[in-house]
Design an enzyme around this catalytic site. Structure first.
Site, PDB file in Angstrom:
ATOM      1  N   ASP A  53     -15.264  54.144  66.412  1.00 34.44           N
ATOM      2  CA  ASP A  53     -16.401  53.288  66.737  1.00 34.44           C
ATOM      3  C   ASP A  53     -15.873  51.874  67.019  1.00 34.44           C
ATOM      4  OD1 ASP A  53     -19.668  53.470  65.963  1.00 34.44           O
ATOM      5  OD2 ASP A  53     -18.785  51.461  66.135  1.00 34.44           O
ATOM      6  N   TYR A 143     -32.855  46.973  76.020  1.00 36.30           N
ATOM      7  CA  TYR A 143     -31.600  47.420  76.638  1.00 36.30           C
ATOM      8  C   TYR A 143     -31.083  46.355  77.615  1.00 36.30           C
ATOM      9  CZ  TYR A 143     -28.496  49.850  79.836  1.00 36.30           C
ATOM     10  OH  TYR A 143     -27.430  50.181  80.634  1.00 36.30           O
ATOM     11  N   LYS A 147     -27.773  43.708  77.262  1.00 37.28           N
ATOM     12  CA  LYS A 147     -26.687  43.653  78.259  1.00 37.28           C
ATOM     13  C   LYS A 147     -26.548  42.233  78.818  1.00 37.28           C
ATOM     14  CE  LYS A 147     -25.015  47.889  78.441  1.00 37.28           C
ATOM     15  NZ  LYS A 147     -23.619  48.311  78.483  1.00 37.28           N
ATOM     16  N   HIS A 191     -33.293  60.936  83.059  1.00 40.04           N
ATOM     17  CA  HIS A 191     -33.080  60.434  84.422  1.00 40.04           C
ATOM     18  C   HIS A 191     -33.608  61.402  85.469  1.00 40.04           C
ATOM     19  CE1 HIS A 191     -30.133  58.070  82.061  1.00 40.04           C
ATOM     20  NE2 HIS A 191     -30.713  57.123  82.762  1.00 40.04           N
ATOM     21  N   ASP A 288     -41.389  50.224  83.993  1.00 38.40           N
ATOM     22  CA  ASP A 288     -40.756  50.592  85.266  1.00 38.40           C
ATOM     23  C   ASP A 288     -41.148  49.607  86.369  1.00 38.40           C
ATOM     24  OD1 ASP A 288     -39.227  52.820  84.761  1.00 38.40           O
ATOM     25  OD2 ASP A 288     -40.780  54.268  85.302  1.00 38.40           O
TER      26      ASP A 288
END
Ligand code: UDP
Length: 332
Positions: A53, A143, A147, A191, A288
Site C-alpha cells: 500500500d 473524486y 485529484k 462504465h 453527470d
C-alpha cells in the site's frame, strides 16, 4: 534507473506497464490489490511486483532504493465517482493521504519526478467544449476534488522539494490491449462500454440510459472516449519529458477531441457485436455533466503525443475482444 508504477495492476496502470516494458524500460509495480488484479501484471514481463500500500512509506522507500527508482507513475487511488459521493473520507484518505505518503517516500529517496493519473473530473461541468487545460476547475464530486487537490499538492511539492510532475487528465478511458490479455475489469462495473458488453454477453438484461433529456444532439450525454493504449503511450512520453530535464508542474488533457452520445456508443456496440442490445431510458445519474470533450492539443505539441486508435469502432472492437475472450474478467 527504473520506473515505479503504483496501481500497476489496475486498468490504465497495467496498459501503461505494458507500454513501458515494450519501450525497454525497467519497471517495478506496487499495488495493494484492493481493486487491481495480480494477473493484469503479466508473468511474461518478468518485472518485480510488490503487494504494497502506498501508505506504507517505509516499504515504498525500500522498493525505491532496491530498484534505483528515478521516476514514479502514480495510479494507486480510489476512482469511482458514485462511491466518492457516498464515502468521501475514503477518497481523502486514499487519494490525498496516499499521495502525501508517496511524496514523503520520494523526498526521502531523492526521487524527483512523478506522472499522475488525473481526470477530466477536475473540470466539473464545463462552460465550453472542447475543454482546454485553463478551463475553470470546479469538480462536482469528491473524486474530482481529491485529484485536483493532488495536482495542487504536486505543484507545491515542486516549489518546496523540487519534485517535478506531469498530471494527465483523462477523458473516458476505454478499449483494451489489442494483442495482450489485459483489459477492463471493475467490480462492480459502472462504465458504459463494459456494461453494454455485459448485455451482449447475457450477463445483464438491458442497458439503462441515464437520462435522454440533456441538451445534446439526441438528448443523451456526450463523452470523449480515448483508447487505453493511447493513454498508456502518453505516460511514457510524460516520463521522458521529465527525464529530459523539464522541471515544473505540468498538466495535460488526454482525449480525442470528438464526443459520442450514449445512444451512439450503444449503436456502435450493436454493430460490432452484431447483437441487439435492449436499452431503457432511466433517470439522470447524479453529477453527470451533459458533455465532456477534451482539447488535447497541448499534449500533442509539448509531449509529441499522437493517439493512434481514435476511431470509436476500433475502441469498441478492442473492448469486445477482451470481454468476449474474458467474460469473467481476470477471474476467467
Ligand atoms: N451511462 C449510462 N448507463 C450506464 C453507464 C453509464 O447511460 O449504465 C452513461 C453515463 O451517464 C455517462 C456516460 O454513460 O453519460 C459515460 O459514463 P461512464 O460511467 O462510462 O463514465 P464517466 O463519464 O462517468 O466518467
Amino acid at each position: 534507473m527504473s520506473i515505479l508504477v503504483t496501481g500497476g495492476a489496475g486498468y490504465v496502470g497495467s496498459h501503461t506497464v505494458a507500454e513501458l516494458v515494450q519501450k525497454g524500460e525497467d519497471v517495478v509495480v506496487i499495488d495493494n490489490l484492493s481493486t487491481g488484479h495480480r494477473n493484469a501484471v503479466l508473468n511474461e514481463w518478468a518485472i518485480p511486483f510488490y503487494q504494497c500500500d502506498i501508505h506504507d512509506t517505509a516499504r515504498v522507500m525500500k522498493v525505491m532504493t532496491d530498484h534505483h527508482v528515478d521516476s514514479v507513475v502514480h495510479f494507486a487511488a480510489s476512482s469511482l465517482v458514485a462511491e466518492s459521493v457516498h464515502d468521501p473520507l475514503k477518497y481523502y484518505a486514499n487519494n490525498l493521504g496516499g499521495t502525501r505518503a508517496l511524496l514523503d517516500a520520494m523526498v526521502s529517496c531523492d526521487v524527483a519526478s512523478i506522472v499522475l493519473s488525473s481526470t477530466a473530473a477536475v473540470y466539473g461541468s464545463p462552460r465550453r467544449v472542447p475543454i482546454s487545460e485553463d478551463a475553470n476547475k470546479e469538480p462536482l464530486n469528491p473524486y474530482g476534488e481529491t485529484k485536483l487537490a493532488i495536482e495542487r499538492m504536486l505543484s507545491y511539492a515542486q516549489q518546496a522539494y523540487g519534485i517535478s510532475s506531469v498530471s494527465l487528465r483523462y477523458f473516458n478511458a476505454a478499449g483494451a490491449h489489442p494483442t495482450l490479455p489485459i483489459g477492463e475489469d471493475h467490480r462492480p462495473e459502472s462504465h458504459l462500454i463494459p456494461i453494454i458488453l455485459q448485455v451482449v454477453l447475457g450477463q445483464r438484461d438491458e442497458i439503462l440510459i441515464y437520462g435522454d433529456d440533456y441538451e445534446t444532439r439526441d438528448g443523451t450525454c456526450i463523452r470523449d472516449y480515448i483508447h487505453v493504449c493511447d493513454l498508456a503511450s502518453a505516460h511514457y512520453l510524460a516520463v521522458s519529458h521529465l527525464r529530459e530535464g523539464n522541471t515544473g508542474s505540468y498538466a495535460f488533457n488526454l482525449g480525442n477531441g470528438s464526443g459520442f452520445s450514449v445512444r451512439e456508443v450503444i449503436d456502435c456496440v450493436r454493430a460490432i457485436s452484431e447483437h441487439p442490445v435492449p436499452a431503457l431510458v432511466a433517470p439522470r445519474r447524479a453529477g453527470d455533466p451533459a458533455q465532456l470533450v477534451g482539447d488535447a492539443s497541448l499534449a500533442q505539441s509539448v509531449l509529441g503525443w499522437k493517439p493512434t486508435r481514435k476511431d470509436l469502432t476500433q475502441i469498441v472492437a478492442d473492448a469486445w475482444r477482451w470481454h468476449r475472450t474474458h467474460p469473467d474478467g481476470y477471474q476467467g
